[in-house]
Design an enzyme around this catalytic site. Structure first.
Site, PDB file in Angstrom:
ATOM      1  NE  ARG A  50      -2.513   1.089   3.540  1.00  0.00           N
ATOM      2  CZ  ARG A  50      -3.225   0.969   4.659  1.00  0.00           C
ATOM      3  NH1 ARG A  50      -4.518   0.656   4.597  1.00  0.00           N
ATOM      4  NH2 ARG A  50      -2.670   1.137   5.842  1.00  0.00           N
ATOM      5  CE  LYS A 150      -2.353   4.627   6.550  1.00  0.00           C
ATOM      6  NZ  LYS A 150      -3.544   5.140   7.202  1.00  0.00           N
TER       7      LYS A 150
HETATM    8  N1  PDD Z   1      -5.700   4.971   9.720  1.00  0.00           N
HETATM    9  N2  PDD Z   1      -9.411   4.776   6.247  1.00  0.00           N
HETATM   10  C1  PDD Z   1      -8.713   5.813   6.750  1.00  0.00           C
HETATM   11  C2  PDD Z   1      -9.044   7.190   6.295  1.00  0.00           C
HETATM   12  C3  PDD Z   1      -7.702   5.584   7.702  1.00  0.00           C
HETATM   13  O1  PDD Z   1      -6.994   6.619   8.183  1.00  0.00           O
HETATM   14  C4  PDD Z   1      -7.438   4.259   8.137  1.00  0.00           C
HETATM   15  C5  PDD Z   1      -6.379   3.935   9.144  1.00  0.00           C
HETATM   16  C6  PDD Z   1      -8.204   3.211   7.581  1.00  0.00           C
HETATM   17  C7  PDD Z   1      -7.999   1.768   7.990  1.00  0.00           C
HETATM   18  O2  PDD Z   1      -6.790   1.248   7.488  1.00  0.00           O
HETATM   19  P1  PDD Z   1      -6.009   0.057   8.219  1.00  0.00           P
HETATM   20  O3  PDD Z   1      -7.002  -1.010   8.457  1.00  0.00           O
HETATM   21  O4  PDD Z   1      -4.971  -0.322   7.251  1.00  0.00           O
HETATM   22  O5  PDD Z   1      -5.459   0.612   9.516  1.00  0.00           O
HETATM   23  C8  PDD Z   1      -9.177   3.500   6.639  1.00  0.00           C
HETATM   24  C9  PDD Z   1      -4.557   4.773  10.553  1.00  0.00           C
HETATM   25  C10 PDD Z   1      -4.764   3.807  11.658  1.00  0.00           C
HETATM   26  C11 PDD Z   1      -4.048   6.138  11.000  1.00  0.00           C
HETATM   27  O6  PDD Z   1      -4.153   7.065  10.228  1.00  0.00           O
HETATM   28  O7  PDD Z   1      -3.539   6.242  12.112  1.00  0.00           O
END
Ligand code: PDD
Length: 287
Positions: A50, A150
Site C-alpha cells: 500500500r 495515504k
Molecule cells: N488509519 N481509512 C482511513 C481514512 C484511515 O486513516 C485508516 C487507518 C483506515 C484503515 O486502514 P487500516 O485497516 O490499514 O489501519 C481506513 C490509521 C490507523 C491512522 O491514520 O492512524
C-alpha cells in the site's frame, strides 16, 4: 526510544529534519501505520504494497526496496523495549537542494526523499471497551477525490474526526453523494439481516489492511458478505455498524448521531468477527 531517519537509528531528540522539508511546508508525503504484536509486524507486505501505491499516487520513487524496508522496520522494532507497537512510516519529497526554490508547488529536482519511522506502544481497545462499543456521528465527506492515497496532508480527516470528538464520540462516518465512504480514520462495515456489507475499494476511500483481513475471515468462515456501494439509508437502518482499523481492530458503533444502532449494543456479528480476528492474529504471530 530510537527512531529511524534517513538511514540512521537515533534517539528521538536527535532526529531532525529541515524546516524546508516538503512534508512540513507542503504536506507533500505519504505514510503507513503497521501494528506489531509481540514484536512481529502484522501484514507487513500488505502495508509495504500500500505504501508503494501511495508513492506511485504522488509520483515519488520508492527510496527503498522491499527487503530494505523489511530489514529497517525489523531493526526499529527490535530497538524498542515494548512488544506491541504501532510503527509509523513517513516518506516525504524531501528538502530542496541548494539553488532550488525553498517552496515551490512544482516537484524539486535532485531532492532525496525523507524517510522517517518511529514506534509507539500499540494501544488497542480493552475487552471492556469492546463490550461497550462507541458512538459515532455522520458527516458529508468533503475530502478530495484521491482518498486511496495515504497522504500526510490529513487536514480534512482531522476536521471531520474532531466533529465526533467535540460531542464525545470516537468516529465520523462519512457519506458522499448519499453513499457510505469510510470513517475519518477507519473503514466502516454494515451488518443487515445477517449479511456483512462494505463499500468496494475505490478512489473515495482507503482500502484498509484490516478491511481486507475482515473480508478474508468472512469468506473463510462462511459469513455472508457483499462488497458493493452502500446507500445512506442502509447505514441508518443497520443492525450493526463497525469501524475497523489497525489500531481499533473491529469496534462496534452502537450509536450514530445519537440514535441507537440495532439493539444499541455490540451485535453478535461484531463479537464473532472480533474473536476470529484475535485468533487470526495469534495464528500469524505463532508462525
Ligand atoms: N488509519 N481509512 C482511513 C481514512 C484511515 O486513516 C485508516 C487507518 C483506515 C484503515 O486502514 P487500516 O485497516 O490499514 O489501519 C481506513 C490509521 C490507523 C491512522 O491514520 O492512524
Amino acid at each position: 526510544m530510537s527512531v529511524y531517519l534517513n538511514g540512521e537509528f537515533l534517539p528521538r531528540a536527535e532526529a531532525k529534519v529541515s524546516v524546508f522539508d516538503r512534508g512540513f511546508v507542503l504536506g507533500d508525503g505519504v505514510y503507513e501505520l503497521v501494528p506489531v504484536y509481540s514484536g512481529k509486524p502484522f501484514r507487513l507486505d500488505a502495508h509495504l504494497h500500500r505504501l508503494q501505491l501511495s508513492l506511485d499516487g504522488i509520483r515519488l520513487a520508492n527510496p527503498l526496496g522491499i527487503a530494505e524496508w523489511r530489514e529497517r522496520i525489523l531493526q526499529l522494532i527490535a530497538l524498542q523495549d515494548f512488544a506491541d507497537q504501532s510503527v509509523y512510516i513517513q516518506v516525504t519529497r524531501g528538502t530542496p537542494v541548494e539553488g532550488q526554490p525553498l517552496r515551490d508547488h512544482a516537484f524539486p529536482q535532485g531532492a532525496p526523499p525523507t524517510v522517517f519511522m518511529f514506534a509507539q506502544p500499540l494501544v488497542t481497545a480493552t475487552p471492556g471497551q469492546k463490550a461497550a462499543g462507541v458512538c459515532a456521528i455522520s458527516a458529508v465527506d468533503n475530502r478530495w477525490l484521491r482518498c486511496n492515497i495515504k497522504g500526510i496532508s490529513l487536514l480534512a480527516n482531522l476536521l471531520l474526526r474532531q466533529l465526533a470528538v467535540d460531542v464525545g464520540c470516537v468516529e465520523t462516518v462519512m457519506l458522499r453523494d448519499g453513499f457510505l465512504t469510510e470513517g475519518a480514520a477507519s473503514n466502516i462495515f454494515v451488518v443487515k439481516d445477517g449479511v456483512l456489507r462494505v463499500p468496494p475499494p475505490s478512489n473515495l476511500m482507503l482500502t484498509g489492511i484490516t478491511y481486507d483481513v475482515v473480508l478474508e475471515l468472512a469468506a473463510r468462515h462462511g459469513i455472508p458478505h457483499e462488497v458493493r456501494p452502500i446507500a445512506e439509508a442502509e447505514v441508518r437502518s443497520a443492525d450493526e455498524l463497525w469501524m475497523t482499523s489497525s489500531t481499533k481492530e473491529i469496534m462496534a458503533i452502537v450509536k450514530l448521531d445519537g440514535v441507537p444502532v440495532g439493539a444499541g449494543v455490540p451485535g453478535p456479528f461484531a463479537m464473532r468477527m472480533d474473536a476470529l480476528y484475535q485468533a487470526f492474529k495469534q495464528d500469524v504471530m505463532r508462525l
